[in-house]
Design a protein around this motif. Structure first.
Motif, PDB file in Angstrom:
ATOM      1  N   LEU A 128      -1.625   6.233  -5.967  1.00 48.45           N
ATOM      2  CA  LEU A 128      -1.013   4.890  -6.004  1.00 48.45           C
ATOM      3  C   LEU A 128      -2.110   3.828  -6.065  1.00 48.45           C
ATOM      4  CD1 LEU A 128       1.979   3.319  -4.123  1.00 48.45           C
ATOM      5  CD2 LEU A 128      -0.239   2.184  -3.957  1.00 48.45           C
ATOM      6  N   HIS A 133       1.519   4.416 -10.330  1.00 52.14           N
ATOM      7  CA  HIS A 133       1.808   5.463  -9.346  1.00 52.14           C
ATOM      8  C   HIS A 133       2.196   6.718 -10.131  1.00 52.14           C
ATOM      9  CE1 HIS A 133       2.521   7.274  -5.620  1.00 52.14           C
ATOM     10  NE2 HIS A 133       3.608   6.651  -5.202  1.00 52.14           N
ATOM     11  N   ASN A 164       6.869  -3.120 -11.325  1.00 55.47           N
ATOM     12  CA  ASN A 164       5.653  -2.875 -10.543  1.00 55.47           C
ATOM     13  C   ASN A 164       4.975  -1.550 -10.918  1.00 55.47           C
ATOM     14  OD1 ASN A 164       7.322  -0.925  -9.462  1.00 55.47           O
ATOM     15  ND2 ASN A 164       7.615  -1.938  -7.502  1.00 55.47           N
ATOM     16  N   ASN A 165       4.108  -1.080 -10.031  1.00 53.02           N
ATOM     17  CA  ASN A 165       3.386   0.184 -10.228  1.00 53.02           C
ATOM     18  C   ASN A 165       4.327   1.352 -10.540  1.00 53.02           C
ATOM     19  OD1 ASN A 165       4.377   0.054  -7.564  1.00 53.02           O
ATOM     20  ND2 ASN A 165       2.401   0.443  -6.580  1.00 53.02           N
ATOM     21  N   VAL A 166       5.419   1.443  -9.795  1.00 53.08           N
ATOM     22  CA  VAL A 166       6.377   2.541  -9.988  1.00 53.08           C
ATOM     23  C   VAL A 166       7.063   2.412 -11.352  1.00 53.08           C
ATOM     24  CG1 VAL A 166       8.597   3.423  -9.121  1.00 53.08           C
ATOM     25  CG2 VAL A 166       6.695   3.010  -7.539  1.00 53.08           C
ATOM     26  N   ASP A 229      13.199   0.226  -6.662  1.00 56.52           N
ATOM     27  CA  ASP A 229      12.047   0.278  -5.744  1.00 56.52           C
ATOM     28  C   ASP A 229      12.029  -1.027  -4.947  1.00 56.52           C
ATOM     29  OD1 ASP A 229       9.654   1.010  -4.484  1.00 56.52           O
ATOM     30  OD2 ASP A 229       8.386   0.305  -6.124  1.00 56.52           O
ATOM     31  N   VAL A 230      11.180  -1.070  -3.953  1.00 59.01           N
ATOM     32  CA  VAL A 230      11.094  -2.265  -3.097  1.00 59.01           C
ATOM     33  C   VAL A 230      10.782  -3.516  -3.923  1.00 59.01           C
ATOM     34  CG1 VAL A 230      10.423  -1.051  -0.989  1.00 59.01           C
ATOM     35  CG2 VAL A 230       8.649  -1.773  -2.610  1.00 59.01           C
ATOM     36  N   SER A 233       5.923  -4.968  -2.630  1.00 53.16           N
ATOM     37  CA  SER A 233       5.086  -3.776  -2.488  1.00 53.16           C
ATOM     38  C   SER A 233       3.987  -3.999  -1.457  1.00 53.16           C
ATOM     39  CB  SER A 233       4.463  -3.429  -3.848  1.00 53.16           C
ATOM     40  OG  SER A 233       5.431  -2.846  -4.691  1.00 53.16           O
ATOM     41  N   MET A 234       3.344  -2.876  -1.082  1.00 55.48           N
ATOM     42  CA  MET A 234       2.205  -2.966  -0.151  1.00 55.48           C
ATOM     43  C   MET A 234       1.143  -3.891  -0.748  1.00 55.48           C
ATOM     44  SD  MET A 234       1.755   0.983   1.114  1.00 55.48           S
ATOM     45  CE  MET A 234       2.073   1.786  -0.444  1.00 55.48           C
ATOM     46  N   ASP A 269      11.821   5.735  -4.970  1.00 54.65           N
ATOM     47  CA  ASP A 269      10.588   6.464  -4.634  1.00 54.65           C
ATOM     48  C   ASP A 269      10.313   6.511  -3.134  1.00 54.65           C
ATOM     49  OD1 ASP A 269      10.217   3.620  -5.728  1.00 54.65           O
ATOM     50  OD2 ASP A 269       8.524   3.859  -4.359  1.00 54.65           O
ATOM     51  N   LEU A 270      10.904   5.597  -2.362  1.00 52.25           N
ATOM     52  CA  LEU A 270      10.704   5.483  -0.904  1.00 52.25           C
ATOM     53  C   LEU A 270       9.244   5.080  -0.574  1.00 52.25           C
ATOM     54  CD1 LEU A 270      12.648   8.668   0.311  1.00 52.25           C
ATOM     55  CD2 LEU A 270      13.492   6.308   0.221  1.00 52.25           C
ATOM     56  N   PRO A 271       8.985   4.354   0.502  1.00 55.93           N
ATOM     57  CA  PRO A 271       9.959   3.933   1.510  1.00 55.93           C
ATOM     58  C   PRO A 271      10.921   2.879   0.962  1.00 55.93           C
ATOM     59  CG  PRO A 271       7.807   2.969   1.973  1.00 55.93           C
ATOM     60  CD  PRO A 271       7.612   3.917   0.840  1.00 55.93           C
TER      61      PRO A 271
HETATM   62  N1  NVA Z   1       5.903  -0.224  -5.106  1.00 57.13           N
HETATM   63  C1  NVA Z   1       5.670   0.389  -3.823  1.00 57.13           C
HETATM   64  C2  NVA Z   1       5.630   1.871  -3.930  1.00 57.13           C
HETATM   65  C3  NVA Z   1       5.400   2.609  -2.643  1.00 57.13           C
HETATM   66  C4  NVA Z   1       5.381   4.090  -2.805  1.00 57.13           C
HETATM   67  C5  NVA Z   1       4.357  -0.111  -3.247  1.00 57.13           C
HETATM   68  O1  NVA Z   1       3.375  -0.197  -4.001  1.00 57.13           O
HETATM   69  O2  NVA Z   1       4.300  -0.450  -2.063  1.00 57.13           O
END
Ligand code: NVA
Ligand code: CP
Length: 313
Positions: A128, A133, A164-166, A229-230, A233-234, A269-271
């Motif tokens: 990630l 990801h 996003n990444n996902v 997905d969220v 993101s982080m 994809d969680l969380p």
């Molecule tokens: N888009 C989320 C994916 C977490 C697996 C993140 O980057 O936080």
């Protein structure tokens, strides 16, 4: 010493895989899922996990999967390595290459993985980054394939939420398998053009169809798979309130899911941030394949490790 110009294969992006290589990996994943002890390719091998961000699935799936293949993992937490702060990325890459057989990196900035890969003479796996990801993308397409069969042409996947990444890795994985992907994000949160361009190039070869818009209902209409997905993101925590407002209307709830096919599956994809991008009713409902998807991280990563390390003993 300058950068190692070795022929080692890395997995930094789904774009690193040819279409036939992705198909091979997915087939191997299925064999490994059917028989967890089928291969012991990692006997005596060590996989280093160097993480700058927290993780449940990525850490656990690599750790358990590596053990099932006869190897073992060493986990280095965000506090320990200090990539680019305590020590240069290139020096860490050189040291890890001397001891480990492969390294999984979870980083804040995608450039860190690209730099690490330039100096690593063992396979580097992207666990990630802010931009992609790819291990998630592998598990996502494997989960869809489990339900829909190996030929994904004509399978319609809706992705509702943040570009996003996902979403980037899902786009590339879908593009390489010939499925259809309809992405709906709020205006200003679309996937980055460079990932769109890569996906479009692969789609031309496979017949995949990828559209990007801003209307969740249209994206989900008659879909076979609905993915979210969220919204935050982080690393984006300071944007939380702005994003919550921007993503109103993009929640995956029962009303939105009702627009998909009756037997559509739900992926995340969680969380999950329950009550934000997805409701309890949907994630815990009969159409949810979310926990199969989480488990599939392990099977697809085992296949990836076998493939990357093949012939490198
Ligand atoms: N888009 C989320 C994916 C977490 C697996 C993140 O980057 O936080
Ligand atoms: N989906 C995923 O990568 O989960 P973790 O962040 O827990 O590893």
């Amino acid at each position: 010493m300058t950068a190692v110009a070795s022929r080692v294969r890395h997995f930094v992006s789904v774009a690193d895989l040819e279409e036939n290589e992705l198909a091979t990996l997915l087939e191997l994943s299925a064999r490994l899922k059917a028989d967890r002890a089928a291969r012991s390719d990692l006997r005596g091998r060590t996989v280093a996990l160097v993480f700058e961000k927290p993780s449940l699935r990525t850490r656990l799936s690599f750790d358990v999967g590596t053990a099932q293949l006869g190897g073992h993992c060493v986990y280095l937490s965000p506090a320990e390595v200090g990539l680019g702060r305590r020590e240069s990325v290139s020096d860490v890459a050189r040291v890890v290459s001397r001891m480990a057989d492969a390294v999984v990196l979870r980083v804040n900035a995608h450039e860190t993985i690209e730099e690490f890969a330039r100096y690593s003479d063992v396979p580097v796996i992207n666990g990630l980054s802010d931009l992609s990801h790819p291990c998630q993308g592998l598990a996502d397409i494997f989960t869809i394939r489990e339900r829909a069969g190996p030929d994904l042409h004509g399978v319609a996947i809706a992705y509702v939420g943040d570009g996003n990444n996902v979403a980037h890795s899902l786009m590339l994985a879908v593009a390489k398998t010939g499925a259809t992907l309809r992405i709906a994000t709020p205006a200003g949160y679309e996937p980055l053009p460079r990932y769109r361009d890569l996906a479009e190039a692969a789609a031309k070869r496979t017949g995949a169809r990828i559209t990007i818009g801003n209307a969740p209902a249209a994206a989900v209409a008659d879909a076979d798979v609905v993915y979210t997905d969220v919204w935050t993101s982080m690393g984006q925590e300071q944007e939380y309130e702005r994003r919550r407002r921007a993503f109103q209307g993009f929640q995956l709830n029962a009303a939105l899911l009702a627009r998909a096919k009756r037997d559509a599956i739900v992926l995340h994809d969680l969380p999950a941030h329950r009550g934000e991008e997805i409701t309890d009713e949907v994630i815990d409902g009969p159409q949810s394949a979310v926990f199969d998807q989480a488990e599939n991280r392990m099977h697809t990563e085992k296949a990836l490790l076998c493939w990357l390390l093949e012939g490198r003993r």
